[in-house]
Design a protein around this motif. Sequence first.
Motif, PDB file in Angstrom:
ATOM      1  N   GLY A 144       0.997  -1.342  -0.018  1.00  0.00           N
ATOM      2  CA  GLY A 144      -0.080  -0.019   0.004  1.00  0.00           C
ATOM      3  C   GLY A 144       0.884   1.230   0.067  1.00  0.00           C
ATOM      4  O   GLY A 144       0.368   2.393  -0.423  1.00  0.00           O
ATOM      5  N   GLY A 145       1.933   1.079   0.617  1.00  0.00           N
ATOM      6  CA  GLY A 145       2.877   2.298   0.436  1.00  0.00           C
ATOM      7  C   GLY A 145       4.218   2.260  -0.477  1.00  0.00           C
ATOM      8  O   GLY A 145       4.814   3.340  -0.913  1.00  0.00           O
ATOM      9  N   ASP A 174      -7.019   0.569  -2.692  1.00  0.00           N
ATOM     10  CA  ASP A 174      -7.702   1.261  -1.694  1.00  0.00           C
ATOM     11  C   ASP A 174      -8.575   2.274  -2.232  1.00  0.00           C
ATOM     12  O   ASP A 174      -9.712   2.398  -1.926  1.00  0.00           O
ATOM     13  CB  ASP A 174      -6.679   1.558  -0.654  1.00  0.00           C
ATOM     14  CG  ASP A 174      -5.756   0.412   0.187  1.00  0.00           C
ATOM     15  OD1 ASP A 174      -6.646  -0.658  -0.007  1.00  0.00           O
ATOM     16  OD2 ASP A 174      -5.059   0.701   0.607  1.00  0.00           O
ATOM     17  N   CYS A 311       4.898 -11.493   4.056  1.00  0.00           N
ATOM     18  CA  CYS A 311       4.793 -10.543   3.003  1.00  0.00           C
ATOM     19  C   CYS A 311       4.367  -9.065   3.154  1.00  0.00           C
ATOM     20  O   CYS A 311       4.728  -8.591   2.962  1.00  0.00           O
ATOM     21  CB  CYS A 311       3.876 -10.969   1.654  1.00  0.00           C
ATOM     22  SG  CYS A 311       4.760 -12.056   0.689  1.00  0.00           S
TER      23      CYS A 311
END
Length: 361
Positions: A144-145, A174, A311
């Motif tokens: 996500g980052g 997202d 992960c």
Amino acid sequence: MTQIYTILGLESSCDDTAAAIVRGAVGGAGDVLSSVVWGQEQLHADFGGVVPEIAARAHAERLDLCVERALDEAGFTLADVDAIAVTSGPGLIGGVMSGVMCAKGLSVGSGKPLVGVNHLAGHALTPRMTDGEEYPYLMLLVSGGHCQFLGVYGPDEFTRMGGTIDDAPGEAFDKSAKLLGLGYPGGPLIEREALEGDAKRFKFPRPLLDRPDMDMSFSGLKTALRRARDTLVADQGGITVQDRRDLCASFQVAVADTLAEKTRRACKAFGAKTTLAVAGGVAANSVIRAALQDVADEQGFQFLAPPLKYCTDNAAMIAWAGLERFADGHVDDMSLSARPRWPLDRTAAPMLGSGKKGAKA
Ligand code: KG4
Ligand code: ZN
């Protein structure tokens, strides 16, 4: 004789508070004796993304409990560990500070050495902990980052071969899920909707494929999805269940195609035919995983996807990266600082932008 180390790891750079005990030696896989992860999804669900202040406060409240549990589950006390490893960047600064302060306190209290770890190195070295993977190998980090291709040559030796110039893929999942009213985190929800969707119905872009490099862009994809949604709403007054499934499937395959093509280029550029490893939450996506597996097969690489729990963000990977650094003679003192940005490859140009999930490295 091979030196075996026992390391306590702490992680708090985004929205998971985590502590773990890992035992092992450089040159073989590590034993994860405990790995406690206290997720914060529920705290951030109403906001469609991580709220840094809420995250930092939760980390500060939960870190010592996580450490206590990790030690208990391993059947250890602090006296039994050789060093304390902590994520000291990159990430949301309040959370990173909470972790660094906690680790410093534990280090002073127990007299155990402190080792600062780069969160990205934690992800990048995971295949060494889980599979004893030998250097060098190619890593695609997709979360996500983060989104980058790394050549991994040693515990402190990485080359960044390319990455996203804006959103990370998980961030795009997202945000797109939010646009479709699906909830957070979006990746698994979109994957589920996409199961019964038509991936060919909407022609979403495959960004930056016209460029020969390994850079990527995912923010335009989310905008394309929003436009398609708005057109449907304008034309028919809303979107049907099937429209939503088709939007999800078309979006997902656009991300998979883009990642696969850029991975093909990374494999070609890497030279040595070794292992293509993945890490990050997006690696959980079965369509994306299958696309990457195909590219690895085609390019003569072994494909390695560590178990999902290692992960996604966890402290075992931080303990392992700390173990390799500590074995190399690296120890930090009380001047260890929390760094919002900390690129792994010091020669690569810094990435611009800061997403919902924190600063890009
Ligand atoms: O690695 P991770 O747990 O945390 C960081 O971002 O560091 O990754 C979380 C991200 C979220 O953006 C989530 O939507 C995405 O990974 N994700 C997925 C899937 N599962 C999680 N994206 C696509 N498909 C999935 N099945
Ligand atoms: Zn991460």
